[in-house]
Design a protein around this motif. Structure first.
Motif, PDB file in Angstrom:
ATOM      1  N   UNK A 116       0.826  -1.210   0.000  1.00 21.03           N
ATOM      2  CA  UNK A 116       0.000   0.000   0.000  1.00 21.03           C
ATOM      3  C   UNK A 116       0.862   1.263   0.000  1.00 21.03           C
ATOM      4  N   UNK A 117       2.068   1.162   0.565  1.00 20.18           N
ATOM      5  CA  UNK A 117       2.954   2.325   0.617  1.00 20.18           C
ATOM      6  C   UNK A 117       3.471   2.733  -0.753  1.00 20.18           C
ATOM      7  N   UNK A 118       3.474   1.802  -1.694  1.00 19.95           N
ATOM      8  CA  UNK A 118       3.992   2.133  -3.027  1.00 19.95           C
ATOM      9  C   UNK A 118       2.922   2.064  -4.109  1.00 19.95           C
ATOM     10  N   UNK A 119       1.742   1.594  -3.760  1.00 26.95           N
ATOM     11  CA  UNK A 119       0.701   1.402  -4.779  1.00 26.95           C
ATOM     12  C   UNK A 119       0.105   2.725  -5.250  1.00 26.95           C
ATOM     13  N   UNK A 120       0.141   3.729  -4.383  1.00 25.01           N
ATOM     14  CA  UNK A 120      -0.480   5.006  -4.719  1.00 25.01           C
ATOM     15  C   UNK A 120       0.487   6.159  -4.504  1.00 25.01           C
ATOM     16  N   UNK A 121       0.264   7.222  -5.255  1.00 22.83           N
ATOM     17  CA  UNK A 121       0.987   8.446  -4.953  1.00 22.83           C
ATOM     18  C   UNK A 121       0.518   8.949  -3.597  1.00 22.83           C
ATOM     19  N   UNK A 122       1.425   9.509  -2.891  1.00 24.34           N
ATOM     20  CA  UNK A 122       1.164   9.965  -1.535  1.00 24.34           C
ATOM     21  C   UNK A 122      -0.022  10.934  -1.454  1.00 24.34           C
ATOM     22  N   UNK A 123      -0.151  11.800  -2.445  1.00 20.98           N
ATOM     23  CA  UNK A 123      -1.195  12.826  -2.392  1.00 20.98           C
ATOM     24  C   UNK A 123      -2.564  12.264  -2.725  1.00 20.98           C
ATOM     25  N   UNK A 124      -2.615  11.023  -3.170  1.00 23.83           N
ATOM     26  CA  UNK A 124      -3.854  10.505  -3.731  1.00 23.83           C
ATOM     27  C   UNK A 124      -4.782   9.902  -2.690  1.00 23.83           C
ATOM     28  N   UNK A 125      -4.238   9.474  -1.556  1.00 26.37           N
ATOM     29  CA  UNK A 125      -5.054   8.663  -0.661  1.00 26.37           C
ATOM     30  C   UNK A 125      -4.631   8.835   0.799  1.00 26.37           C
ATOM     31  N   UNK A 126      -5.613   8.790   1.679  1.00 31.21           N
ATOM     32  CA  UNK A 126      -5.345   8.738   3.119  1.00 31.21           C
ATOM     33  C   UNK A 126      -5.867   7.412   3.632  1.00 31.21           C
ATOM     34  N   UNK A 127      -5.025   6.697   4.334  1.00 25.56           N
ATOM     35  CA  UNK A 127      -5.353   5.328   4.725  1.00 25.56           C
ATOM     36  C   UNK A 127      -5.293   5.183   6.240  1.00 25.56           C
ATOM     37  N   UNK A 128      -6.371   4.663   6.810  1.00 29.22           N
ATOM     38  CA  UNK A 128      -6.419   4.370   8.237  1.00 29.22           C
ATOM     39  C   UNK A 128      -6.658   2.873   8.404  1.00 29.22           C
ATOM     40  N   UNK A 129      -5.718   2.194   9.053  1.00 29.55           N
ATOM     41  CA  UNK A 129      -5.825   0.741   9.220  1.00 29.55           C
ATOM     42  C   UNK A 129      -6.009   0.403  10.691  1.00 29.55           C
ATOM     43  N   UNK A 130      -7.231   0.111  11.107  1.00 28.50           N
ATOM     44  CA  UNK A 130      -7.451  -0.240  12.506  1.00 28.50           C
ATOM     45  C   UNK A 130      -6.884  -1.618  12.842  1.00 28.50           C
ATOM     46  N   UNK A 131      -6.177  -1.702  13.966  1.00 22.29           N
ATOM     47  CA  UNK A 131      -5.667  -2.972  14.490  1.00 22.29           C
ATOM     48  C   UNK A 131      -6.165  -3.129  15.917  1.00 22.29           C
ATOM     49  N   UNK A 132      -6.731  -4.292  16.194  1.00 25.01           N
ATOM     50  CA  UNK A 132      -7.295  -4.588  17.504  1.00 25.01           C
ATOM     51  C   UNK A 132      -6.157  -4.876  18.488  1.00 25.01           C
ATOM     52  N   UNK A 133      -5.786  -3.861  19.262  1.00 26.00           N
ATOM     53  CA  UNK A 133      -4.616  -3.995  20.146  1.00 26.00           C
ATOM     54  C   UNK A 133      -4.824  -5.061  21.207  1.00 26.00           C
ATOM     55  N   UNK A 134      -6.079  -5.318  21.568  1.00 22.00           N
ATOM     56  CA  UNK A 134      -6.339  -6.304  22.617  1.00 22.00           C
ATOM     57  C   UNK A 134      -6.504  -7.711  22.052  1.00 22.00           C
ATOM     58  N   UNK A 135      -6.996  -7.818  20.809  1.00 19.27           N
ATOM     59  CA  UNK A 135      -7.371  -9.136  20.289  1.00 19.27           C
ATOM     60  C   UNK A 135      -6.361  -9.788  19.359  1.00 19.27           C
ATOM     61  N   UNK A 136      -5.443  -9.017  18.810  1.00 18.81           N
ATOM     62  CA  UNK A 136      -4.526  -9.586  17.821  1.00 18.81           C
ATOM     63  C   UNK A 136      -3.235 -10.075  18.470  1.00 18.81           C
ATOM     64  N   UNK A 137      -2.587 -11.030  17.804  1.00 14.50           N
ATOM     65  CA  UNK A 137      -1.312 -11.544  18.293  1.00 14.50           C
ATOM     66  C   UNK A 137      -0.285 -10.410  18.312  1.00 14.50           C
ATOM     67  N   UNK A 138       0.596 -10.469  19.281  1.00 14.83           N
ATOM     68  CA  UNK A 138       1.622  -9.441  19.418  1.00 14.83           C
ATOM     69  C   UNK A 138       2.456  -9.296  18.146  1.00 14.83           C
TER      70      UNK A 138
END
Lengths: 120, 379
Positions: free
Chosen positions: B191-213
């Motif tokens: 995702x860091x290289x798929x788009x030009x920086x100015x083209x998209x804002x990305x928010x990726x939620x990660x479940x800090x309590x439920x996901x493996x460390x």
């Protein structure tokens, strides 16, 4: 008819290519030749894929190129599609939007050219 | 629309060089908004109608950092949430900021979390100015194979040329397998290289309590910006090499699994795959999907290499796995992650493979390429 070959005939004034049971990179060159030969008979070509149980993306590429030629000649490409595998690859690649697709050869032959069909 | 042909190894993501270390406080923002204890509202500013006319990009504006926050540009953010409330406030606010600006917004999260965002937006709807609702995608379907996510984003971008895209993507959940988790992290890096920086804002939620460390640690490596407790910061662990599949070697196939060598006739590979997968319990219509995928890979062997390929099929905890090896090398890290135009006369092969399989693992290098296709067994 040999299952691995492509047969060209003329039905109701239209060139018809009966496609092989399986189309892949190994015989897509023959497929292309058959479509070129059919194009010499008329600008609108019917491609009968009703016995085709497998078609890979190289087979679709041949169809897309043939469609471009047909349109440039003022014709179209009509596909007869009735098997799951061919329907699936057409759906996945999105090429279903650019072809005229019919469930049977009779319906493909009976179809009017787009400009006539859309006039009142 | 054209295919992205950026080559592997991926160039260094633009973020690394474009994020100002600590944006200076701008003159036009009221200073009290920087105070601690501020409202949770407005965590993602800079996209308000006043900032961009009609949501169109004007040069430099869209990539401006969120100036009143002491933090970097939220270009690709891993958001570690610890409660439903936290999730609703932050994702909801991110979505609302995009909608208020008239920008296209896509939300791809598991259904239960889509519900949380919908409720938040519904609560905000009364008297709110947003003109539209976001496009929701069920991530458990779209992202079942994580390689399909960027494809969906490209399609979304193509529908909204020239506009700033806002995307909430939650590709990780606790029941993901080890193989899936590796593909999720590689997707996040791409995702860091798929788009030009100015083209998209990305928010990726990660479940800090439920996901493996391990997942949380890798998310810090693949996201240039992190968010915890409503605080944005550069990820000290971010690296363009994080999430690399070199760090996730494939296990060996089980012993005594039959192996077929093919060369000139892809049909033999297809027939072998059908027979073996059927014996392992795979049924229609997924059997045909697997045959289609194997057909494309075997055709690539014939077209792009000068030597044999091999194929093996086995069952493993609820799925059928099909491994196809050849001596080819796939240079484009984004190959198969962008839909070729409908009238393109080629380039559909890997795209098709990703669309019809539940998961595709690919390892490629100078010694050749291995594909592992995963298909869930019925029941």
């Amino acid at each position: 008819l040999p299952a691995e070959s492509f047969e060209i005939s003329e039905v109701a004034g239209l060139p018809v290519v009966l496609a092989a049971e399986e189309i892949d990179v190994a015989n897509s060159g023959q497929f292309r030749q058959a479509l070129l030969a059919a194009a010499a008979l008329g600008p609108t070509i019917v491609v009968d894929l009703s016995r085709t149980e497998f078609c890979d993306s190289s087979g679709l590429s041949v169809l897309v190129r043939a469609l471009r030629r047909a349109r440039a000649d003022g014709g179209e490409l009509r596909l007869v599609v009735s098997t799951h595998a061919v329907r699936r690859i057409i759906a996945v690649t999105g090429v279903g939007t650019i072809f005229s697709i019919f469930p049977s050869l009779d319906q493909a032959l009976a179809s009017q050219p787009p400009e006539l069909a859309s006039s009142p | 629309m054209t295919c992205d042909t950026r080559q592997f190894p991926a160039r260094r993501p633009t973020y690394a060089s474009t994020i100002p270390a600590r944006p200076a406080a701008p003159g036009k923002i009221a200073p009290q908004r920087k105070l601690a204890g501020m409202q949770p509202r407005g965590v993602f500013p800079g996209t308000g109608p006043g900032d961009q006319a009609g949501g169109r990009l004007s040069s430099g504006v869209a990539s401006a950092p969120p100036t009143w926050l002491h933090g970097p540009d939220p270009g690709h953010v891993a958001f570690f949430y610890d409660s439903q409330r936290d999730y609703a406030d932050v994702t909801g606010d991110f979505v609302r900021a995009g909608l208020d600006a008239g920008d296209p917004v896509m939300v791809a999260v598991p259904p239960a979390n889509a519900e949380i965002i919908s409720e938040y937006l519904g609560g905000q709807a009364e008297g709110a100015a947003f003109r539209d609702i976001p496009v929701f995608e069920d991530m458990t379907v779209l992202g079942r194979n994580p390689a399909r996510i960027i494809a969906a984003l490209y399609a979304f971008a193509d529908k909204h040329p020239g506009q700033l895209l806002h995307y909430v993507g939650e590709p990780a959940w606790s029941s993901r397998t080890q193989s899936e988790r590796a593909e999720v992290m590689w997707h996040e890096q791409l995702l860091n290289v798929a788009f030009d920086h100015e083209r998209i804002r990305i928010l990726c939620p990660y479940d800090a309590a439920g996901l493996e460390r391990e997942v949380l640690v890798q998310a810090e490596g693949t996201h240039p910006v992190l968010m915890r407790n409503r605080h944005l910061e550069h990820s000290p662990e971010f690296s363009p090499h994080a999430g690399s599949l070199d760090d996730a070697p494939l296990t060996s196939p089980p012993a005594a699994v039959p192996l077929l060598t093919y060369r000139d006739d892809p049909r033999t590979a297809r027939e072998f795959a059908r027979r073996q997968a059927q014996a392992a319990g795979l049924t229609e219509p997924r059997l045909t999907d697997l045959v289609i995928a194997v057909g494309e890979l075997a055709a690539n062997t014939l077209r792009h290499t000068k030597s044999d390929g091999t194929i093996q099929v086995w069952a493993d905890s609820g799925e059928v796995i099909c491994e196809v090896r050849d001596h080819g090398y796939i240079r484009d890290a984004l190959a198969g992650r962008r839909c070729p135009p409908a009238d393109a006369a080629g380039g559909h092969g890997l795209w098709v493979v990703h669309q019809v399989c539940d998961l595709v693992e690919m390892r490629t290098g100078s010694r050749g390429t291995v594909f592992r296709l995963h298909m869930a067994l019925p029941g």
